[in-house]
Enzyme design. Structure first.
Site: not given
Ligand code: PLP
Ligand code: COI
Length: 341
Positions: A186, A222
């Protein structure tokens, strides 16, 4: 005196009264992290030559705190965000960022901002936490910084997408991340490439973009801030494999709920846009901010394909179960909910 937070007025944006909230900050200097502190929300001063401003050495996380049905303040799998933050830090050569330091800081900050957690029966509103770690050393040559700032701020938030629960996505042959690059971390550097496609998608009447694989430009990776799932005509639920995508915590939770609670056949494999528009009966995206959001239409090669043969039934069922667990309305068979207070 706590401000009344009206859940119906909240969108996914920075709270206008953020300056009344607390934030966390910790500095890395002379080879070590300080103990960190909870302080008033404030602006940050940086050198114009700070690494983050010139070379983008930065990582972040997104997580939520809720009031549960049982009256507790809870978080969902915070140890997973902590683990991912540690890994993202390693990937960007940020030193000494441990899951333990991360978790303690997050919990302390939630406790300091308890008055700002909105109450919501359906999980659409929550206190969003944004942990960030950036290289702040002033430098000119390209290299890892020797000084860092780790901070966390929070904001009461509502739904990520304007039209609650349903989005229109457009698939574009644009790659967010390359193999052996930073797509699985991230890292802030994964997001600038999404700005123009998203702006164009919105101008074309869509809400967000589906990014494609960097080898063939045909397999779905994604969306801009969420992972992708498709329920196919044969009843299997397909999601793109890990590699260049973010290993979403919601993605992994949805896979387990679908497999272990509903005995759905979930397959992680390459999934082309062509296959989805021809054979999917339902699609949705998952993420902390997006929760589980149904996809009504997919734009692809100049046409808009409606994907709603199943009337969003699976996404709704999974949403209710996930939120039910998160808000302690239901059993927590996987031990995912952390009680903060
Ligand atoms: N893909 C991206 C590019 C994201 O920024 C996020 C958000 O965090 C996700 C997927 C989903 O991840 P999570 O379910 O851990 O929030
Ligand atoms: C999240 O789902 O927490 C994310 O970080 C997505 C964000 C880029 C808006």
């Amino acid at each position: 005196m706590a401000r009344h937070i009206d859940c119906n007025q909240l969108t996914f944006s920075l709270y206008p009264f953020a300056h009344e909230m607390k934030m966390y900050e910790s500095y890395y200097r002379d080879g070590q992290w300080d103990g960190g502190a909870i302080v008033n929300f404030h602006e940050i001063r940086l050198s114009p030559a700070a690494n983050i401003l010139n070379y983008g050495q930065g990582i972040f996380e997104g997580m939520k705190a809720y009031y549960s049905q049982k009256g507790h303040v809870v978080m969902f799998r915070p140890e997973e965000n902590a683990r991912r933050f540690e890994k993202s830090a390693e990937k960007l050569a940020i030193p000494g960022m441990t899951a333990n330091k991360f978790e303690k800081a997050v919990v302390d900050l939630v406790k300091a901002n308890i008055d700002f957690i909105p109450k919501s029966d359906d999980g659409r509103c929550s206190l969003y936490l944004r942990p960030v770690c950036i290289g702040i050393e002033a430098l000119l040559g390209v290299r890892a910084a020797k000084e860092y700032l780790f901070y966390i701020f929070g904001s009461p938030v509502g739904p990520y997408f304007d039209k609650v629960g349903i989005v229109k996505l457009i698939a574009k042959d644009i790659n967010r991340a390359s193999p052996h690059g930073t797509g699985d971390a991230k890292a802030v550097c994964n997001y600038p490439v999404t700005m123009r496609p998203k702006k164009e998608a919105i101008a074309q009447g869509f809400n967000d973009v589906i990014y494609l694989d960097p080898h063939h430009n045909k397999y779905i990776e994604e969306a801009g801030a969420a992972n992708f799932f498709a329920l196919m005509d044969d009843g299997s639920l397909i999601t793109p494999p890990l590699g260049t995508i973010l290993p979403g915590i919601t993605r992994e939770s949805v896979i387990r709920i679908a497999r272990e609670i509903y005995q759905i056949k979930v397959i992680e494999r390459d999934l082309s846009v062509e296959e989805v528009v021809q054979k999917a009966k339902e699609c949705f995206v998952t993420g902390t901010a997006a929760i589980i959001t149904s996809v009504s239409d997919i734009g692809w090669k100049g046409k808009t394909h409606n994907i709603n043969k199943n009337e969003y039934q699976l996404a709704n069922q999974l949403y209710d179960k996930l939120i039910g667990i998160q808000l302690q309305k239901e059993n927590d068979p996987f031990n995912w909910v952390r009680i903060i207070s």
